[in-house]
Design an enzyme around this catalytic site. Structure first.
Site, PDB file in Angstrom:
ATOM      1  N   CYS A 143     -10.306 -16.109 -17.391  1.00  0.00           N
ATOM      2  CA  CYS A 143      -9.235 -16.199 -16.295  1.00  0.00           C
ATOM      3  C   CYS A 143     -10.092 -14.731 -15.792  1.00  0.00           C
ATOM      4  O   CYS A 143     -10.855 -14.041 -17.105  1.00  0.00           O
ATOM      5  CB  CYS A 143      -7.946 -15.447 -16.774  1.00  0.00           C
ATOM      6  SG  CYS A 143      -7.686 -14.349 -15.520  1.00  0.00           S
TER       7      CYS A 143
ATOM      8  N   ASP B  50      -5.149   8.247   0.491  1.00  0.00           N
ATOM      9  CA  ASP B  50      -5.234   7.556  -0.458  1.00  0.00           C
ATOM     10  C   ASP B  50      -5.143   5.461   0.507  1.00  0.00           C
ATOM     11  O   ASP B  50      -4.542   5.113   1.052  1.00  0.00           O
ATOM     12  CB  ASP B  50      -3.698   6.911  -0.577  1.00  0.00           C
ATOM     13  CG  ASP B  50      -3.135   6.209  -1.393  1.00  0.00           C
ATOM     14  OD1 ASP B  50      -4.281   5.530  -2.346  1.00  0.00           O
ATOM     15  OD2 ASP B  50      -1.740   6.196  -1.734  1.00  0.00           O
TER      16      ASP B  50
ATOM     17  N   CYS C  93      -8.468   4.235  -4.960  1.00  0.00           N
ATOM     18  CA  CYS C  93      -8.607   2.948  -6.209  1.00  0.00           C
ATOM     19  C   CYS C  93     -10.276   2.342  -5.777  1.00  0.00           C
ATOM     20  O   CYS C  93     -10.281   1.723  -7.109  1.00  0.00           O
ATOM     21  CB  CYS C  93      -8.006   1.856  -5.965  1.00  0.00           C
ATOM     22  SG  CYS C  93      -7.910   1.340  -4.605  1.00  0.00           S
TER      23      CYS C  93
HETATM   24  C1  LIG Z   1      -4.018   1.900  -0.846  1.00  0.00           C
HETATM   25  S1  LIG Z   1      -2.812   2.094   0.115  1.00  0.00           S
HETATM   26  C2  LIG Z   1      -1.469   3.181  -0.199  1.00  0.00           C
HETATM   27  C3  LIG Z   1       0.093   3.625   0.444  1.00  0.00           C
HETATM   28  C4  LIG Z   1       0.369   5.094  -0.055  1.00  0.00           C
HETATM   29  N1  LIG Z   1       0.040   6.363   0.090  1.00  0.00           N
HETATM   30  C5  LIG Z   1       0.429   4.707  -1.739  1.00  0.00           C
HETATM   31  O1  LIG Z   1       0.485   5.203  -2.933  1.00  0.00           O
HETATM   32  O2  LIG Z   1       1.688   3.760  -2.032  1.00  0.00           O
HETATM   33  C6  LIG Z   1      -3.391   1.758   1.820  1.00  0.00           C
HETATM   34  C7  LIG Z   1      -2.289   1.996   2.946  1.00  0.00           C
HETATM   35  O3  LIG Z   1      -3.332   2.075   3.955  1.00  0.00           O
HETATM   36  C8  LIG Z   1      -2.896   1.414   5.224  1.00  0.00           C
HETATM   37  N2  LIG Z   1      -3.872   1.187   5.836  1.00  0.00           N
HETATM   38  C9  LIG Z   1      -5.400   1.029   6.234  1.00  0.00           C
HETATM   39  N3  LIG Z   1      -6.181   0.862   6.716  1.00  0.00           N
HETATM   40  C10 LIG Z   1      -5.541   1.746   7.281  1.00  0.00           C
HETATM   41  C11 LIG Z   1      -6.017   2.835   8.798  1.00  0.00           C
HETATM   42  N4  LIG Z   1      -7.174   2.335   9.678  1.00  0.00           N
HETATM   43  N5  LIG Z   1      -5.093   3.344   9.231  1.00  0.00           N
HETATM   44  C12 LIG Z   1      -3.905   3.131   8.630  1.00  0.00           C
HETATM   45  N6  LIG Z   1      -3.034   2.871   7.904  1.00  0.00           N
HETATM   46  C13 LIG Z   1      -4.319   2.183   7.523  1.00  0.00           C
HETATM   47  C14 LIG Z   1      -3.009   0.029   4.136  1.00  0.00           C
HETATM   48  O4  LIG Z   1      -1.559  -0.772   4.899  1.00  0.00           O
HETATM   49  C15 LIG Z   1      -2.109   0.152   3.159  1.00  0.00           C
HETATM   50  O5  LIG Z   1      -0.651   0.582   2.990  1.00  0.00           O
END
Ligand SMILES: C[S@@+](CC[C@H](N)C(=O)[O-])C[C@H]1O[C@@H](n2cnc3c(N)ncnc32)[C@H](O)[C@@H]1O
Length: 451
Positions: free
Chosen positions: A78, A379, A406
């Site tokens: 896997c 984030d 991440c």
């Molecule tokens: C890694 S997650 C983090 C979410 C939150 N901070 C958490 O800890 O659960 C990244 C987030 O960024 C959003 N995202 C991706 N591209 C984006 C953009 N260009 N502008 C705003 N949000 C975005 C995604 O939908 C997602 O919810």
């Protein structure tokens, strides 16, 4: 000259960012899976490229003291886990090396990087999974993809998932056979059931099941009835329609076929509503550790106004809300913003303004309108931040940036942009959100220094 099919004896120098061993034969780089640093192994070359070769492990001549037998019988097939052959403390040391290496190689920086904060019980931690379905209705396969392929490794259980996920794997195989559900064949772009997405709440024993289908299954009512009988923890059942020829798991259309539109889970004392398309950190236990680190940095800053950029369902915003006057939360997914609004009401939090939009468009607008935060939390997804967003923060001389990431590679890339824009990195704190895999989360604290 390294030759295909030839066997060599090598010592493993280090691991790359995907936990592959790196050895050198007369200076030429060779990648080997399932090895650890300093192990001496016999390898057989499988592929030779211009810059590197790939080899298969044939035999151990000297094993690492940090090696252990993987707990999972599917591990070597896997592609889901990559480090289960290393003792857990060693996994944490390796992840620190991976973060240091990314900063050095990609960011051209060597900030202070703390030891990785690990988990007490590094198994059964995941609250979400997407299981590909293969085979046919007589002999269905449910599992994960073999490394670098779309061949399904058929499994009965997974040791990093919530136990309810095992019930789903077993129960859905029985159901596919009983209802003769046509399994989707991605090569031919034919069939119905493509993926099963499972979300489990650790705090509330609730489960969301999403059947990802190319079209509506013929006997949906009977399938639904069986699912409800088989999985008593189910709170929300969706059909997601994905008729496209694509690797993207979820299609555009979510049809709630039974129960609640969201499930609830908790981080610390806060309760969150989660929709099918909303991002929620997969490891609820370590998320509290991660967010506590963000709060620790923020409390030292004593910021009044904070931007939580890429805010998902507002989890960080709600965690930090008690420590500042006003939070602006910016997120692109509409359902996530709606979940966030519901949760902030349920948690009696009223100092967050939720903005649905693209961060690289909304943030420059907010800054230009004169709203200047003392701290910004970033984030982003694995791809990191858009350059325009970072440039806008640099231009407006935002004093403090807390970057949650991440992906050490894109964090290091973006750190270099911030560094060039006059920011110092005070500290990087890695947190192990993904035990047994090579993935690692980091929180990095940046301060505006020189201009
Ligand atoms: C890694 S997650 C983090 C979410 C939150 N901070 C958490 O800890 O659960 C990244 C987030 O960024 C959003 N995202 C991706 N591209 C984006 C953009 N260009 N502008 C705003 N949000 C975005 C995604 O939908 C997602 O919810």
């Amino acid at each position: 000259m390294v030759k295909k099919s030839q066997e060599y004896i090598v010592k493993i120098d280090t691991l790359n960012h995907q936990a592959q061993g790196i050895a050198r034969i007369d200076g030429f780089v060779v990648f080997v899976d399932n090895v650890l640093i300093d192990e001496v192994v016999k390898i057989k070359i499988e592929e030779v490229k211009k810059e590197y070769a790939k080899a298969k492990l044939v035999e151990f001549l000297e094993k690492s003291p940090y090696r252990k037998d993987p707990e999972c019988p599917y591990y070597h097939l896997c592609g889901g886990c990559h480090l289960m052959h290393a003792k857990y403390q060693h996994q944490l040391s390796l992840k620190k090396l991976l973060v240091e290496d990314a900063f050095r190689r990609i960011g051209k920086l060597s900030p202070k990087i703390n030891d990785v904060i690990g988990m007490e019980k590094p198994f059964r931690y995941r609250n979400k999974t997407a299981l590909p379905v293969g085979g046919d209705y007589k002999k269905p396969q449910i599992g994960f993809y073999k490394k670098m392929t779309h061949d399904i490794v058929d499994i009965d259980y997974c040791l990093i998932q919530h136990e309810f996920c095992d019930d789903v794997i077993k129960g859905m195989k029985e159901m596919i056979k009983k209802h003769k559900i046509e399994v989707y064949d991605e090569r031919k772009h034919q069939g119905v059931l493509r993926h099963i997405v499972v979300r489990n709440s650790f705090a509330f024993d609730e489960m969301m099941l999403i059947l990802v289908c190319a079209k509506v299954p013929e006997n949906l009512e009977a399938i639904k009835k069986d699912i409800l009988d088989k999985f008593p923890k189910i709170k929300s059942l969706y059909l997601n329609l994905n008729p496209k020829r694509t690797n993207v798991i979820l299609g555009d259309e979510d049809i709630l076929i039974w129960g609640s539109s969201t499930i609830k889970d908790k981080i610390g004392n806060l309760t969150f509503e989660i929709s099918p398309k909303s991002f929620f950190q997969v490891n609820s236990v370590q998320t509290e550790v991660l967010y506590s680190q963000v709060v620790k940095y923020l409390r030292n800053i004593e910021a009044e106004v904070v931007f939580d950029i890429y805010s998902g369902i507002g989890t960080i915003s709600m965690f930090i809300a008690p420590f500042c006057k006003k939070v602006y939360a910016i997120e692109i997914v509409e359902d996530a913003v709606e979940d966030a609004k519901k949760s902030s009401k349920n948690n009696s939090i009223s100092n967050i303004e939720f903005i649905c939009g693209c961060a690289e468009i909304e943030i420059p607008k907010l800054l230009k309108s004169g709203i200047i935060p003392q701290a910004v939390i970033l984030d982003p997804p694995r791809s990191g931040c858009e350059k325009e967003l970072l440039e806008s923060l640099i231009e407006h001389k935002i004093s403090n940036i807390i970057y949650v990431s991440c992906n050490p590679s894109t964090l290091a890339r973006d750190a270099n942009i911030l560094y060039s824009g006059g920011y110092e990195i005070l500290e990087v704190q890695p947190v192990d959100m993904f035990p047994q895999t090579f993935h690692v989360e980091c929180v990095a604290l940046f301060k505006k220094g020189y201009s």
